[in-house]
Design an enzyme around this catalytic site. Structure first.
Site, PDB file in Angstrom:
ATOM      1  N   GLU A  33       0.829  -1.215   0.000  1.00 44.00           N
ATOM      2  CA  GLU A  33       0.000   0.000   0.000  1.00 44.00           C
ATOM      3  C   GLU A  33       0.859   1.259   0.000  1.00 44.00           C
ATOM      4  O   GLU A  33       2.081   1.216   0.152  1.00 44.00           O
ATOM      5  CB  GLU A  33      -0.944  -0.040   1.209  1.00 44.00           C
ATOM      6  CG  GLU A  33      -1.896  -1.232   1.126  1.00 44.00           C
ATOM      7  CD  GLU A  33      -2.985  -1.226   2.177  1.00 44.00           C
ATOM      8  OE1 GLU A  33      -2.858  -0.496   3.192  1.00 44.00           O
ATOM      9  OE2 GLU A  33      -3.968  -1.947   1.976  1.00 44.00           O
ATOM     10  N   CYS A  83      -2.024  -4.898  -5.444  1.00 47.84           N
ATOM     11  CA  CYS A  83      -2.540  -6.140  -4.866  1.00 47.84           C
ATOM     12  C   CYS A  83      -1.490  -7.247  -4.895  1.00 47.84           C
ATOM     13  O   CYS A  83      -0.560  -7.237  -5.726  1.00 47.84           O
ATOM     14  CB  CYS A  83      -3.756  -6.615  -5.648  1.00 47.84           C
ATOM     15  SG  CYS A  83      -5.184  -5.536  -5.522  1.00 47.84           S
ATOM     16  N   GLU A 125      -1.783 -10.332  -5.917  1.00 48.56           N
ATOM     17  CA  GLU A 125      -1.770 -11.109  -7.166  1.00 48.56           C
ATOM     18  C   GLU A 125      -0.925 -10.411  -8.228  1.00 48.56           C
ATOM     19  O   GLU A 125      -0.145 -11.044  -8.941  1.00 48.56           O
ATOM     20  CB  GLU A 125      -3.200 -11.265  -7.720  1.00 48.56           C
ATOM     21  CG  GLU A 125      -4.163 -11.982  -6.796  1.00 48.56           C
ATOM     22  CD  GLU A 125      -4.937 -11.020  -5.898  1.00 48.56           C
ATOM     23  OE1 GLU A 125      -4.342 -10.088  -5.332  1.00 48.56           O
ATOM     24  OE2 GLU A 125      -6.162 -11.235  -5.753  1.00 48.56           O
ATOM     25  N   CYS A 150      -9.776  -9.066  -6.861  1.00 52.99           N
ATOM     26  CA  CYS A 150     -10.514  -7.880  -7.314  1.00 52.99           C
ATOM     27  C   CYS A 150     -10.583  -7.862  -8.846  1.00 52.99           C
ATOM     28  O   CYS A 150      -9.890  -8.626  -9.530  1.00 52.99           O
ATOM     29  CB  CYS A 150      -9.845  -6.609  -6.786  1.00 52.99           C
ATOM     30  SG  CYS A 150      -8.337  -6.172  -7.662  1.00 52.99           S
ATOM     31  N   CYS A 153      -7.281  -7.376 -10.693  1.00 50.08           N
ATOM     32  CA  CYS A 153      -6.438  -8.580 -10.684  1.00 50.08           C
ATOM     33  C   CYS A 153      -6.993  -9.648 -11.612  1.00 50.08           C
ATOM     34  O   CYS A 153      -6.237 -10.373 -12.260  1.00 50.08           O
ATOM     35  CB  CYS A 153      -6.271  -9.105  -9.267  1.00 50.08           C
ATOM     36  SG  CYS A 153      -5.189  -8.032  -8.300  1.00 50.08           S
TER      37      CYS A 153
HETATM   38  N1  THU Z   1      -6.096  -6.533  -2.271  1.00 50.30           N
HETATM   39  C1  THU Z   1      -5.306  -7.515  -2.800  1.00 50.30           C
HETATM   40  O1  THU Z   1      -4.114  -7.610  -2.483  1.00 50.30           O
HETATM   41  N2  THU Z   1      -5.864  -8.361  -3.688  1.00 50.30           N
HETATM   42  C2  THU Z   1      -7.160  -8.320  -4.113  1.00 50.30           C
HETATM   43  O2  THU Z   1      -7.552  -9.061  -4.996  1.00 50.30           O
HETATM   44  C3  THU Z   1      -8.094  -7.415  -3.443  1.00 50.30           C
HETATM   45  C4  THU Z   1      -7.492  -6.359  -2.586  1.00 50.30           C
HETATM   46  C5  THU Z   1      -5.503  -5.577  -1.332  1.00 50.30           C
HETATM   47  C6  THU Z   1      -5.404  -4.176  -1.865  1.00 50.30           C
HETATM   48  C7  THU Z   1      -5.373  -3.359  -0.584  1.00 50.30           C
HETATM   49  O3  THU Z   1      -4.021  -3.280  -0.140  1.00 50.30           O
HETATM   50  C8  THU Z   1      -6.161  -4.180   0.402  1.00 50.30           C
HETATM   51  O4  THU Z   1      -6.288  -5.478  -0.160  1.00 50.30           O
HETATM   52  C9  THU Z   1      -7.542  -3.632   0.709  1.00 50.30           C
HETATM   53  O5  THU Z   1      -8.255  -3.411  -0.454  1.00 50.30           O
END
Ligand code: THU
Length: 129
Positions: free
Chosen positions: A47, A56, A58, A87, A90
């Site tokens: 982040e 993310c 993935e 998400c 991804c």
């Molecule tokens: N996040 C992922 O790492 N992968 C996903 O497929 C969905 C969301 C992360 C992004 C962010 O750092 C946190 O989850 C909250 O959205």
């Protein structure tokens, strides 16, 4: 993919989640990506104080693999708690490399809670340039 390899991907995704950098959401995610030649690349979410820059787990794993010369993938496991599915961004990123890539989502605190799909099921009618 054998059940043993699925188990290994799940445990690597859970392990990678521990090193996620997620001070804003506190939502830790780990991923483990299996290439066709059997190597595995892990990833975690990263982040940023400028929220839109968050990456993310993935996509971290896919960028690591591609930047090491891999473009063909068999499967990707993603671990979170609570249980979460990839998400939309991804999903698009995964399907870029093949409609039949297996996606495994697991609850990091309850690895018995697992769901499997092929990526095409998660992003039907996906965009292709
Ligand atoms: N996040 C992922 O790492 N992968 C996903 O497929 C969905 C969301 C992360 C992004 C962010 O750092 C946190 O989850 C909250 O959205």
């Amino acid at each position: 993919m054998t059940p043993e390899i699925q188990k290994e991907l799940i445990s690597l995704a859970i392990e990678s989640r521990q090193i996620a950098y997620a001070p804003y959401s506190n939502f830790l995610v780990g991923a483990a990506l299996l290439t066709v030649d059997g190597s595995i690349y892990t990833g975690c979410n990263v982040e940023n104080t400028s929220y839109g820059l968050c990456i993310c787990a993935e996509r971290t794993a896919i960028c690591k693999a591609v930047s090491e010369g891999h473009q063909e993938f068999q499967a990707i496991a993603v671990a979170a708690n609570p249980f979460a599915t990839p998400c939309g961004a991804c999903r698009q990123f995964i399907v870029e490399f093949g409609k039949q890539i297996e996606v495994i989502a697991v609850d990091a605190n309850n690895p018995e809670h697992v769901k499997n799909w092929v990526i095409e099921e998660l992003i039907p009618e996906n965009f292709k340039f």
